[in-house]
Scaffold this motif. Structure first.
Motif, PDB file in Angstrom:
ATOM      1  N   UNK A   1       0.830  -1.213   0.000  1.00 21.32           N
ATOM      2  CA  UNK A   1       0.000   0.000   0.000  1.00 21.32           C
ATOM      3  C   UNK A   1       0.858   1.255   0.000  1.00 21.32           C
ATOM      4  N   UNK A   2       1.878   1.268   0.834  1.00 16.91           N
ATOM      5  CA  UNK A   2       2.753   2.439   0.920  1.00 16.91           C
ATOM      6  C   UNK A   2       3.529   2.641  -0.374  1.00 16.91           C
TER       7      UNK A   2
ATOM      8  N   UNK B   1       1.436   3.909  -3.318  1.00 18.67           N
ATOM      9  CA  UNK B   1       1.150   5.337  -3.183  1.00 18.67           C
ATOM     10  C   UNK B   1       2.333   6.180  -3.650  1.00 18.67           C
ATOM     11  N   UNK B   2       3.519   5.631  -3.519  1.00 16.89           N
ATOM     12  CA  UNK B   2       4.726   6.359  -3.925  1.00 16.89           C
ATOM     13  C   UNK B   2       5.066   6.176  -5.391  1.00 16.89           C
ATOM     14  N   UNK B   3       4.405   5.236  -6.084  1.00 16.49           N
ATOM     15  CA  UNK B   3       4.717   4.958  -7.491  1.00 16.49           C
ATOM     16  C   UNK B   3       4.639   6.208  -8.363  1.00 16.49           C
TER      17      UNK B   3
ATOM     18  N   UNK C   1       1.159  -3.701 -10.627  1.00 19.43           N
ATOM     19  CA  UNK C   1       0.994  -5.117 -10.954  1.00 19.43           C
ATOM     20  C   UNK C   1       2.286  -5.885 -10.713  1.00 19.43           C
ATOM     21  N   UNK C   2       3.414  -5.285 -11.107  1.00 16.27           N
ATOM     22  CA  UNK C   2       4.706  -5.949 -10.914  1.00 16.27           C
ATOM     23  C   UNK C   2       5.023  -6.103  -9.434  1.00 16.27           C
ATOM     24  N   UNK C   3       4.775  -5.064  -8.662  1.00 17.61           N
ATOM     25  CA  UNK C   3       5.048  -5.134  -7.224  1.00 17.61           C
ATOM     26  C   UNK C   3       4.134  -6.149  -6.555  1.00 17.61           C
ATOM     27  N   UNK C   4       2.871  -6.165  -6.938  1.00 19.06           N
ATOM     28  CA  UNK C   4       1.927  -7.126  -6.352  1.00 19.06           C
ATOM     29  C   UNK C   4       2.379  -8.562  -6.647  1.00 19.06           C
TER      30      UNK C   4
END
Length: 97
Positions: free
Chosen positions: A47-48, A51-53, A81-84
């Motif tokens: 989540x954090x 938000x910073x993306x 999507x990549x981070x998830x």
């Protein structure tokens, strides 16, 4: 050794290789965090970071505001999507141990 020209096949290959190495390092680090702090911590992390993306994206000179907004949204969605995917894989690895 000469540095590969930006956009060349060699530069794209090197970039992809480095990206894959960084993805693996991130997965290992996140799996360790999940083991030590719990899977809920990874959700907070995601989540954090999502938000910073938007802060990571930099518009190019000459782009219209519409183009910049569209590219920023695309960057955030693909980055999210990549981070998830990395976090999901790390959670699976942590649960397996």
């Amino acid at each position: 050794m000469n540095e590969p020209e930006q956009g060349s096949a060699e530069a794209v290959y090197i970039s992809a290789l480095i990206g894959e190495m960084m993805r693996r390092v991130l997965e290992d680090a996140l799996a360790e965090l999940a083991r030590t702090r719990g899977a809920a911590f990874l959700e907070i992390f995601v989540s954090r970071e999502l938000a910073r993306c938007a802060d990571l994206f930099r518009g190019r000179p000459g782009d219209t505001p519409e183009t910049t907004d569209m590219l920023r949204a695309w960057f955030a969605m693909d980055g999210g999507d990549a981070l998830r995917a990395v976090v999901d894989h790390a959670s699976v690895e942590a649960a397996r141990d």
